[in-house]
Design a protein around this motif. Structure first.
Motif, PDB file in Angstrom:
ATOM      1  N   ARG A   1       0.828  -1.216   0.000  1.00  0.00           N
ATOM      2  CA  ARG A   1       0.000   0.000   0.000  1.00  0.00           C
ATOM      3  C   ARG A   1       0.854   1.254   0.000  1.00  0.00           C
ATOM      4  O   ARG A   1       0.557   2.219  -0.701  1.00  0.00           O
ATOM      5  CB  ARG A   1      -0.956   0.011   1.196  1.00  0.00           C
ATOM      6  CG  ARG A   1      -1.971  -1.096   1.180  1.00  0.00           C
ATOM      7  CD  ARG A   1      -2.914  -1.015   0.001  1.00  0.00           C
ATOM      8  NE  ARG A   1      -3.370  -2.360  -0.309  1.00  0.00           N
ATOM      9  CZ  ARG A   1      -3.797  -2.760  -1.486  1.00  0.00           C
ATOM     10  NH1 ARG A   1      -3.873  -1.923  -2.485  1.00  0.00           N
ATOM     11  NH2 ARG A   1      -4.166  -3.994  -1.681  1.00  0.00           N
ATOM     12  N   LYS A   2       1.909   1.259   0.812  1.00  0.00           N
ATOM     13  CA  LYS A   2       2.791   2.430   0.856  1.00  0.00           C
ATOM     14  C   LYS A   2       3.439   2.664  -0.506  1.00  0.00           C
ATOM     15  O   LYS A   2       3.504   3.807  -0.979  1.00  0.00           O
ATOM     16  CB  LYS A   2       3.854   2.242   1.933  1.00  0.00           C
ATOM     17  CG  LYS A   2       3.323   2.419   3.330  1.00  0.00           C
ATOM     18  CD  LYS A   2       4.295   2.079   4.437  1.00  0.00           C
ATOM     19  CE  LYS A   2       5.719   2.304   4.134  1.00  0.00           C
ATOM     20  NZ  LYS A   2       6.643   1.892   5.183  1.00  0.00           N
TER      21      LYS A   2
ATOM     22  N   ALA B   1       3.953   5.772  -5.553  1.00  0.00           N
ATOM     23  CA  ALA B   1       3.984   5.755  -7.018  1.00  0.00           C
ATOM     24  C   ALA B   1       2.887   6.637  -7.604  1.00  0.00           C
ATOM     25  O   ALA B   1       3.110   7.349  -8.585  1.00  0.00           O
ATOM     26  CB  ALA B   1       3.842   4.320  -7.530  1.00  0.00           C
ATOM     27  N   ALA B   2       1.718   6.621  -7.000  1.00  0.00           N
ATOM     28  CA  ALA B   2       0.601   7.412  -7.515  1.00  0.00           C
ATOM     29  C   ALA B   2       0.848   8.908  -7.369  1.00  0.00           C
ATOM     30  O   ALA B   2       0.404   9.699  -8.194  1.00  0.00           O
ATOM     31  CB  ALA B   2      -0.688   7.018  -6.792  1.00  0.00           C
TER      32      ALA B   2
ATOM     33  N   LEU C   1      -5.496  14.374  -5.235  1.00  0.00           N
ATOM     34  CA  LEU C   1      -6.732  13.677  -4.912  1.00  0.00           C
ATOM     35  C   LEU C   1      -7.074  12.625  -5.963  1.00  0.00           C
ATOM     36  O   LEU C   1      -7.446  11.497  -5.619  1.00  0.00           O
ATOM     37  CB  LEU C   1      -7.879  14.683  -4.761  1.00  0.00           C
ATOM     38  CG  LEU C   1      -9.220  14.108  -4.310  1.00  0.00           C
ATOM     39  CD1 LEU C   1      -9.078  13.368  -2.985  1.00  0.00           C
ATOM     40  CD2 LEU C   1     -10.247  15.223  -4.189  1.00  0.00           C
ATOM     41  N   THR C   2      -6.920  12.970  -7.228  1.00  0.00           N
ATOM     42  CA  THR C   2      -7.188  12.002  -8.297  1.00  0.00           C
ATOM     43  C   THR C   2      -6.266  10.791  -8.167  1.00  0.00           C
ATOM     44  O   THR C   2      -6.714   9.649  -8.337  1.00  0.00           O
ATOM     45  CB  THR C   2      -7.004  12.668  -9.682  1.00  0.00           C
ATOM     46  OG1 THR C   2      -7.956  13.732  -9.802  1.00  0.00           O
ATOM     47  CG2 THR C   2      -7.199  11.676 -10.806  1.00  0.00           C
ATOM     48  N   ALA C   3      -5.005  11.021  -7.858  1.00  0.00           N
ATOM     49  CA  ALA C   3      -4.056   9.911  -7.688  1.00  0.00           C
ATOM     50  C   ALA C   3      -4.452   9.020  -6.517  1.00  0.00           C
ATOM     51  O   ALA C   3      -4.419   7.785  -6.612  1.00  0.00           O
ATOM     52  CB  ALA C   3      -2.640  10.450  -7.484  1.00  0.00           C
ATOM     53  N   LEU C   4      -4.854   9.638  -5.400  1.00  0.00           N
ATOM     54  CA  LEU C   4      -5.261   8.850  -4.230  1.00  0.00           C
ATOM     55  C   LEU C   4      -6.548   8.082  -4.501  1.00  0.00           C
ATOM     56  O   LEU C   4      -6.672   6.910  -4.120  1.00  0.00           O
ATOM     57  CB  LEU C   4      -5.424   9.759  -3.015  1.00  0.00           C
ATOM     58  CG  LEU C   4      -4.133  10.365  -2.472  1.00  0.00           C
ATOM     59  CD1 LEU C   4      -4.445  11.366  -1.364  1.00  0.00           C
ATOM     60  CD2 LEU C   4      -3.179   9.292  -1.979  1.00  0.00           C
ATOM     61  N   VAL C   5      -7.500   8.699  -5.170  1.00  0.00           N
ATOM     62  CA  VAL C   5      -8.755   8.026  -5.503  1.00  0.00           C
ATOM     63  C   VAL C   5      -8.477   6.854  -6.441  1.00  0.00           C
ATOM     64  O   VAL C   5      -9.028   5.761  -6.275  1.00  0.00           O
ATOM     65  CB  VAL C   5      -9.783   9.015  -6.110  1.00  0.00           C
ATOM     66  CG1 VAL C   5     -10.969   8.279  -6.710  1.00  0.00           C
ATOM     67  CG2 VAL C   5     -10.243  10.002  -5.051  1.00  0.00           C
TER      68      VAL C   5
ATOM     69  N   ASP D   1      -8.270   1.115  -7.339  1.00  0.00           N
ATOM     70  CA  ASP D   1      -7.509  -0.091  -7.675  1.00  0.00           C
ATOM     71  C   ASP D   1      -7.605  -1.106  -6.537  1.00  0.00           C
ATOM     72  O   ASP D   1      -7.786  -2.300  -6.760  1.00  0.00           O
ATOM     73  CB  ASP D   1      -6.039   0.237  -7.942  1.00  0.00           C
ATOM     74  CG  ASP D   1      -5.831   0.970  -9.254  1.00  0.00           C
ATOM     75  OD1 ASP D   1      -6.758   1.023 -10.086  1.00  0.00           O
ATOM     76  OD2 ASP D   1      -4.720   1.519  -9.438  1.00  0.00           O
ATOM     77  N   PHE D   2      -7.471  -0.616  -5.298  1.00  0.00           N
ATOM     78  CA  PHE D   2      -7.599  -1.481  -4.117  1.00  0.00           C
ATOM     79  C   PHE D   2      -8.965  -2.155  -4.102  1.00  0.00           C
ATOM     80  O   PHE D   2      -9.069  -3.370  -3.924  1.00  0.00           O
ATOM     81  CB  PHE D   2      -7.372  -0.646  -2.857  1.00  0.00           C
ATOM     82  CG  PHE D   2      -7.682  -1.347  -1.569  1.00  0.00           C
ATOM     83  CD1 PHE D   2      -6.835  -2.320  -1.065  1.00  0.00           C
ATOM     84  CD2 PHE D   2      -8.818  -1.024  -0.840  1.00  0.00           C
ATOM     85  CE1 PHE D   2      -7.104  -2.962   0.131  1.00  0.00           C
ATOM     86  CE2 PHE D   2      -9.095  -1.653   0.354  1.00  0.00           C
ATOM     87  CZ  PHE D   2      -8.240  -2.628   0.838  1.00  0.00           C
TER      88      PHE D   2
END
Length: 179
Positions: free
Chosen positions: A51-52, A57-58, A69-73, A78-79
């Motif tokens: 996860r880290k 990477a995102a 925010l888009t990268a985290l979403v 994906d998760f």
């Protein structure tokens, strides 16, 4: 072990099942892990590292709050898209942690390390002037994980339910962290 726990629960996830599914001997699992609890602890540690790495990477090229925010979403979607195996394993472990101090300590450490990692990433983006935060990075990370936990729980409770409207609201709430 993750697949076995998701399919059978912790009680039913035996070394025999895990060994058979992994194509290794039961003795090999005992040699390396000793107990089922030790194997579960290692699964949690590995999942934390995965996860880290995915969060880092995102966020590498993210410029601005919307990009972050888009990268985290995207990472969260994906998760969720990986299916219920990992979330079920974690929720099973949360239950086990009520009776097992070692599992409880490992889950606390997992949560702390993952939250701290996201906080460090957010803090670095803030220091670089890429984003502004309405709260300190640790509180922002804590809030973002709380949103993700809630959406994950909803997905597990009602797998066929369309969570897209919920995701829209969760993203709007997450956006409030950024200035």
């Amino acid at each position: 072990m993750s697949v076995s726990v998701a399919a059978r629960g912790i009680a039913g996830a035996t070394f025999d099942h895990v060994a058979r599914e992994a194509g290794v001997s039961r003795g090999l699992l005992h040699y390396y892990f000793g107990t089922k609890e030790r194997l579960l602890v290692e699964v949690v540690r590995r999942e934390c590292d995965v996860r880290k790495d995915r969060i880092s990477a995102a966020l590498v090229g993210a410029e601005g709050g919307d990009h972050v925010l888009t990268a985290l979403v995207s990472t969260f979607e994906d998760f969720l898209g990986e299916g219920p195996t990992t979330p079920i394993m974690f929720y099973e472990l949360i239950t086990l942690a009520q009776q097992n101090d070692e599992i409880a300590a490992e889950l606390r450490e997992y949560a702390r390390r993952t939250r701290r990692h996201l906080a460090t990433e957010l803090g670095a983006k803030q220091q670089a002037g890429v984003i502004g935060l309405r709260a300190d990075p640790e509180a922002a990370a804590d809030f973002l994980f709380a949103l993700a936990d809630g959406v994950t729980m909803r997905r597990l409770m009602e797998p066929a339910h369309d969570i897209e409207p919920l995701m829209v609201l969760a993203v709007a709430a997450a956006r409030s962290v950024f200035t």
